[in-house]
Design an enzyme around this catalytic site. Structure first.
Site, PDB file in Angstrom:
ATOM      1  N   GLU A  98       0.766  -1.212  -0.099  1.00  0.00           N
ATOM      2  CA  GLU A  98       0.104  -0.011   0.019  1.00  0.00           C
ATOM      3  C   GLU A  98       0.739   1.104  -0.038  1.00  0.00           C
ATOM      4  O   GLU A  98       1.738   1.099   0.653  1.00  0.00           O
ATOM      5  CB  GLU A  98      -1.047  -0.001   1.229  1.00  0.00           C
ATOM      6  CG  GLU A  98      -2.225  -0.330   1.156  1.00  0.00           C
ATOM      7  CD  GLU A  98      -3.116   0.797   0.224  1.00  0.00           C
ATOM      8  OE1 GLU A  98      -2.564   1.475  -0.398  1.00  0.00           O
ATOM      9  OE2 GLU A  98      -4.350   0.679   0.582  1.00  0.00           O
ATOM     10  N   ASP A  99       0.306   2.339  -0.549  1.00  0.00           N
ATOM     11  CA  ASP A  99       1.097   3.553  -0.307  1.00  0.00           C
ATOM     12  C   ASP A  99       0.743   4.394   0.715  1.00  0.00           C
ATOM     13  O   ASP A  99       1.576   4.957   1.397  1.00  0.00           O
ATOM     14  CB  ASP A  99       0.791   4.461  -1.652  1.00  0.00           C
ATOM     15  CG  ASP A  99      -0.711   4.693  -1.987  1.00  0.00           C
ATOM     16  OD1 ASP A  99      -1.539   3.822  -1.348  1.00  0.00           O
ATOM     17  OD2 ASP A  99      -0.928   5.679  -2.728  1.00  0.00           O
ATOM     18  N   ASP A 102      -5.037   5.296   5.607  1.00  0.00           N
ATOM     19  CA  ASP A 102      -5.542   6.380   6.309  1.00  0.00           C
ATOM     20  C   ASP A 102      -6.768   6.015   7.092  1.00  0.00           C
ATOM     21  O   ASP A 102      -6.398   5.487   8.346  1.00  0.00           O
ATOM     22  CB  ASP A 102      -6.185   7.046   5.010  1.00  0.00           C
ATOM     23  CG  ASP A 102      -6.773   8.657   5.462  1.00  0.00           C
ATOM     24  OD1 ASP A 102      -7.035   8.758   6.459  1.00  0.00           O
ATOM     25  OD2 ASP A 102      -6.307   9.438   4.665  1.00  0.00           O
ATOM     26  N   PHE A 153      -2.640  16.222   4.050  1.00  0.00           N
ATOM     27  CA  PHE A 153      -2.999  15.820   2.632  1.00  0.00           C
ATOM     28  C   PHE A 153      -1.847  15.697   1.863  1.00  0.00           C
ATOM     29  O   PHE A 153      -1.035  16.616   1.617  1.00  0.00           O
ATOM     30  CB  PHE A 153      -4.149  16.453   2.103  1.00  0.00           C
ATOM     31  CG  PHE A 153      -4.604  15.562   0.915  1.00  0.00           C
ATOM     32  CD1 PHE A 153      -5.218  14.670   1.130  1.00  0.00           C
ATOM     33  CD2 PHE A 153      -3.925  16.089  -0.381  1.00  0.00           C
ATOM     34  CE1 PHE A 153      -5.901  13.960  -0.186  1.00  0.00           C
ATOM     35  CE2 PHE A 153      -4.395  15.019  -1.597  1.00  0.00           C
ATOM     36  CZ  PHE A 153      -5.532  14.099  -1.480  1.00  0.00           C
ATOM     37  N   ARG A 166       0.882  12.209  -8.738  1.00  0.00           N
ATOM     38  CA  ARG A 166       1.691  10.786  -8.537  1.00  0.00           C
ATOM     39  C   ARG A 166       2.989  10.526  -9.082  1.00  0.00           C
ATOM     40  O   ARG A 166       4.058  10.108  -8.520  1.00  0.00           O
ATOM     41  CB  ARG A 166       0.885   9.588  -9.387  1.00  0.00           C
ATOM     42  CG  ARG A 166      -0.514   9.613  -8.953  1.00  0.00           C
ATOM     43  CD  ARG A 166      -1.238   8.415  -9.660  1.00  0.00           C
ATOM     44  NE  ARG A 166      -2.599   8.370  -9.423  1.00  0.00           N
ATOM     45  CZ  ARG A 166      -3.433   7.919  -8.610  1.00  0.00           C
ATOM     46  NH1 ARG A 166      -2.920   7.313  -7.646  1.00  0.00           N
ATOM     47  NH2 ARG A 166      -4.576   7.869  -8.620  1.00  0.00           N
TER      48      ARG A 166
HETATM   49  C1  PRP Z   1      -5.772   5.687  -1.479  1.00  0.00           C
HETATM   50  C2  PRP Z   1      -4.570   4.913  -1.034  1.00  0.00           C
HETATM   51  C3  PRP Z   1      -5.140   3.906  -0.385  1.00  0.00           C
HETATM   52  C4  PRP Z   1      -6.274   4.528   0.584  1.00  0.00           C
HETATM   53  C5  PRP Z   1      -6.376   4.734   2.037  1.00  0.00           C
HETATM   54  O1  PRP Z   1      -6.403   5.146  -2.431  1.00  0.00           O
HETATM   55  O2  PRP Z   1      -4.025   4.543  -2.244  1.00  0.00           O
HETATM   56  O3  PRP Z   1      -5.357   2.523  -1.175  1.00  0.00           O
HETATM   57  O4  PRP Z   1      -6.657   5.539  -0.378  1.00  0.00           O
HETATM   58  O5  PRP Z   1      -7.328   5.083   2.273  1.00  0.00           O
HETATM   59  P1  PRP Z   1      -8.100   4.480   3.519  1.00  0.00           P
HETATM   60  O6  PRP Z   1      -7.366   4.071   4.352  1.00  0.00           O
HETATM   61  O7  PRP Z   1      -8.909   5.815   4.161  1.00  0.00           O
HETATM   62  O8  PRP Z   1      -9.251   3.460   2.724  1.00  0.00           O
HETATM   63  P2  PRP Z   1      -7.307   5.629  -3.743  1.00  0.00           P
HETATM   64  O9  PRP Z   1      -8.833   5.036  -3.319  1.00  0.00           O
HETATM   65  O10 PRP Z   1      -7.293   7.294  -3.474  1.00  0.00           O
HETATM   66  O11 PRP Z   1      -7.142   5.315  -4.836  1.00  0.00           O
HETATM   67  P3  PRP Z   1      -5.737   5.278  -5.827  1.00  0.00           P
HETATM   68  O12 PRP Z   1      -4.566   4.376  -5.217  1.00  0.00           O
HETATM   69  O13 PRP Z   1      -6.168   4.900  -7.086  1.00  0.00           O
HETATM   70  O14 PRP Z   1      -5.363   6.901  -5.851  1.00  0.00           O
END
Ligand code: PRP
Length: 178
Positions: A98-99, A102, A153, A166
């Site tokens: 995961e990146d 949150d 953010f 990105r």
């Molecule tokens: C972002 C991020 C995580 C997730 C974290 O993905 O890459 O996967 O949100 O948030 P959370 O812990 O509140 O669930 P996003 O849904 O924005 O999609 P992306 O990776 O395509 O940008």
């Protein structure tokens, strides 16, 4: 493109040093085994690409997309699987990449889904962890964390705002209104 970077939280050198450390730690822990890395798109494609090059045990990679955010900076609350793995993960040592974690909703849903497919083991590596934002009912243990951060953010190194940013080699704090 909206917004602007108000400050750099982790520069490219700090990121690369930490990613190399994570790769070394993972390589030690998986000695004698293999890694089946699950790259959670889209955000973690940059981190995954860097991390796997620091893993020295046999490694395979598959991708999956589960999305919780709508457009902008606020989580929408629901999680959808938009694109599933090609591979069967039964009996594999799965490492979710995961990146950022949150609220934890995306990861909780992904963990639930993958556990039901009977992997041999299931671990998590996340470049960033924002524990102050975690939903109270979500209790997730991240096995390997790059950096813990405050409730900013952040964009860059795979993380986006409205799909932009990105490509930044660093992780910065975004001011969405400037
Ligand atoms: C972002 C991020 C995580 C997730 C974290 O993905 O890459 O996967 O949100 O948030 P959370 O812990 O509140 O669930 P996003 O849904 O924005 O999609 P992306 O990776 O395509 O940008």
């Amino acid at each position: 493109m909206r917004g602007s970077i108000s400050s750099i939280l982790f520069d490219a050198d700090q990121i690369q040093t930490r990613v190399a450390e994570l790769g070394a730690e993972i390589s030690r822990d998986y000695q004698g085994s293999e890694v089946f890395a699950v790259c959670l798109l889209k955000g973690s494609f940059v981190f995954t690409a860097d991390l796997i090059r620091h893993i020295t045990v046999p490694t395979r990679v598959d991708v999956m997309r589960a999305s919780s955010y709508g457009s902008g900076t606020v989580s929408s609350g629901s999680v959808k699987v938009l694109y599933d793995l090609d591979a069967d993960v039964a009996d594999k040592d799965v490492l979710i990449v995961e990146d950022i974690v949150d609220t934890g909703r995306t990861l909780a849903k992904t963990l639930h889904l993958l556990r039901a497919r009977n992997p041999r083991s299931l671990k998590i590596v996340s470049m960033l962890d924002k524990p102050s934002r975690r939903e109270p009912d979500i209790n997730i243990e991240i096995d390997y964390t790059g950096f813990q951060i405050e409730d900013h953010f952040v964009v860059g190194y795979g993380l986006d705002f409205d799909e932009y940013y990105r490509n930044l080699p660093y992780i910065g704090i975004l001011n969405p209104n400037s």
